[in-house]
Scaffold this active site. Sequence first.
Site, short mmCIF file in Angstrom:
data_model
loop_
_atom_site.label_atom_id
_atom_site.label_comp_id
_atom_site.label_asym_id
_atom_site.label_seq_id
_atom_site.Cartn_x
_atom_site.Cartn_y
_atom_site.Cartn_z
N SER A 147 0.81 -1.21 0.00
CA SER A 147 0.00 0.00 0.00
C SER A 147 0.85 1.27 0.00
O SER A 147 0.39 2.34 -0.39
CB SER A 147 -0.94 0.01 1.21
OG SER A 147 -0.20 -0.21 2.39
N ASP A 387 -2.27 5.99 12.45
CA ASP A 387 -1.53 5.27 11.41
C ASP A 387 -0.25 6.06 11.12
O ASP A 387 -0.30 7.12 10.50
CB ASP A 387 -2.41 5.16 10.16
CG ASP A 387 -1.69 4.52 8.97
OD1 ASP A 387 -0.45 4.36 9.03
OD2 ASP A 387 -2.37 4.20 7.98
N HIS A 390 1.40 4.98 6.75
CA HIS A 390 1.00 5.58 5.46
C HIS A 390 1.15 7.10 5.48
O HIS A 390 1.25 7.71 6.54
CB HIS A 390 -0.45 5.18 5.16
CG HIS A 390 -0.62 3.70 4.99
ND1 HIS A 390 -1.08 2.88 5.98
CD2 HIS A 390 -0.34 2.91 3.94
CE1 HIS A 390 -1.09 1.63 5.55
NE2 HIS A 390 -0.65 1.62 4.32
#
Length: 415
Positions: A147, A387, A390
Amino acid sequence: MTSTQFSQDHKIQFLFPIALASLLVLGAVRFCLDNLKSNQFHLLWQSGFSQIRFLRVPINVSADEVIEDGCNLFEGKWVWDNVSYPLYTEESCPYLVKQVTCQRNGRPDSFYQNWRWQPNGCKLPRYNALKMLEMLRDKRLMFVGDSLQRGMFESMVCLVQSAIPDGRKSLRRVPPRKIFTIEDFNATIEYYWAPFIIESISDHATNHTVLKRMVKLDSIEKHSKQWEGADILLFESYVWWMYKPFINATYGSPDNVREYNVTTAYRLALETWANWIESAINPRRQKVFFVTMSPTHLWDWEWKAGSDGNCFNETHPIEGSYWGTGSNLEIMGIVKEVTEKLQVSIRLLNITQLSEYRKDAHTSIFGERKGKLLTKEQRSDPKNFADCIHWCLPGVPDTWNEIFYAILLQDYRKH
Ligand SMILES: *[C@@H]1O[C@H](CO)[C@@H](O)[C@H](O)[C@H]1NC(C)=O
Ligand SMILES: *[C@@H]1O[C@H](CO)[C@@H](O)[C@H](O)[C@H]1NC(C)=O
Ligand SMILES: *[C@@H]1O[C@H](CO)[C@@H](O)[C@H](O)[C@H]1NC(C)=O
Ligand SMILES: *[C@@H]1O[C@H](CO)[C@@H](O)[C@H](O)[C@H]1NC(C)=O
Ligand SMILES: *[C@@H]1O[C@H](CO)[C@@H](O)[C@H](O)[C@H]1NC(C)=O
Ligand SMILES: *[C@@H]1O[C@H](CO)[C@@H](O)[C@H](O)[C@H]1NC(C)=O
Ligand SMILES: *[C@@H]1O[C@H](CO)[C@@H](O)[C@H](O)[C@H]1NC(C)=O
Ligand SMILES: *[C@@H]1O[C@H](CO)[C@@H](O)[C@H](O)[C@H]1NC(C)=O
């Protein structure tokens, strides 16, 4: 080194996946929504109402776009530049997934969008979407990885898309691929989900979890046959390996599953990849890049002694030298060794150090978990829900692409 430091150090390498474990499960819901969205673009494109064709034009590389040989683009510092940055906005790019649109998701500050990477020895050329498109003419550009690599792909799409009229561009999903098509340039920008590069049980585009992993260290073909012939390839794989010190894997016999030390497994996987590169890549026609690990900012005691938070609430880059313990040096060493031994020359985008400084640029609580934006309750618990893996877009992955662009432009100039 005291024993507590040691135990913390030991915890480090394999801790971040506790967050990852639930972060990296993509929801089926998101998949449907995205599909709907991309179908709209697809329809638009099929209707082909505009017949505008771009003329084939030679690219002029001006003197201030020339980079002296020997300038290391990956060494430098971040400088405040709210005049030229960001290069696009969340509103201007319809292709961003919800996971990265931090402003729309409620992030109060936008400072993270206003930093320019300044290499020590030279200047990065100003990004020019038309020149990028011209360099992609008749080509297939492909991003392969997890990702984080998808973030780089989306950034690239956003960076070029503003120069293409509506209806002349489209984003399609063909799992595990995403394909951005620029018809007038006979070009595609693609993303291919392969979190370990080699084959694994996590290869389904949406239904995968890091909790159960099994990698096939000597198998790559199921993936690689879809990469064959791509003109420019960028590979990346790191964070999925780092869940536990050991990983279940097969090598040789497909029935013989056993636990491998993660570093051993990573080396074997990269060697499998290297063998494919040597057998399948024609260096006269194709370019291959390897993107080094994207750093995480999971423990703020690493830059702020005595704290026990994470990247949450950070609004400015780290100043002065910094390397987080989440970026495993042994893995970095393996990347170096394997790529240096290759007979086919590939290039490294060594983005780790420059991204290490950017504790401010992660999605934090303004992203998703299991395919959904965080709830109010989850947001009030950043220690468990932020998070710090990311990146928001626009943001740090744009810089990775600016450097990539700079390298392509120098190639073009010299060819
Ligand atoms: C490049 O320079 C030439 C000569 O100065 C000019 O005719 C041409 O339009 C320029 N091309 C682009 C893409 O700017
Ligand atoms: C840009 O940054 C400068 C210095 O921090 C500040 O004074 C100015 O208001 C900012 N401009 C915009 C448009 O945000
Ligand atoms: C499109 O690009 C491919 C190479 O990727 C090339 O073989 C083909 O001839 C191109 N088509 C046109 C119409 O130029
Ligand atoms: C996801 O994969 C698991 C295990 O392979 C399977 O049991 C489950 O039904 C799958 N879920 C969906 C929504 O496809
Ligand atoms: C895995 O192997 C590497 C190098 O061979 C070694 O440094 C590391 O300590 C090993 N890890 C574990 C958990 O055994
Ligand atoms: C490997 O698989 C076995 C059996 O499923 C499991 O018990 C073990 O925990 C796994 N090892 C790792 C490192 O995940
Ligand atoms: C985050 O920053 C805001 C504004 O500076 C501050 O009010 C808040 O207390 C901080 N929250 C935490 C958990 O540090
Ligand atoms: C990437 O750069 C770092 C320093 O910034 C260096 O330590 C590392 O060896 C480099 N990685 C590779 C694979 O060359």
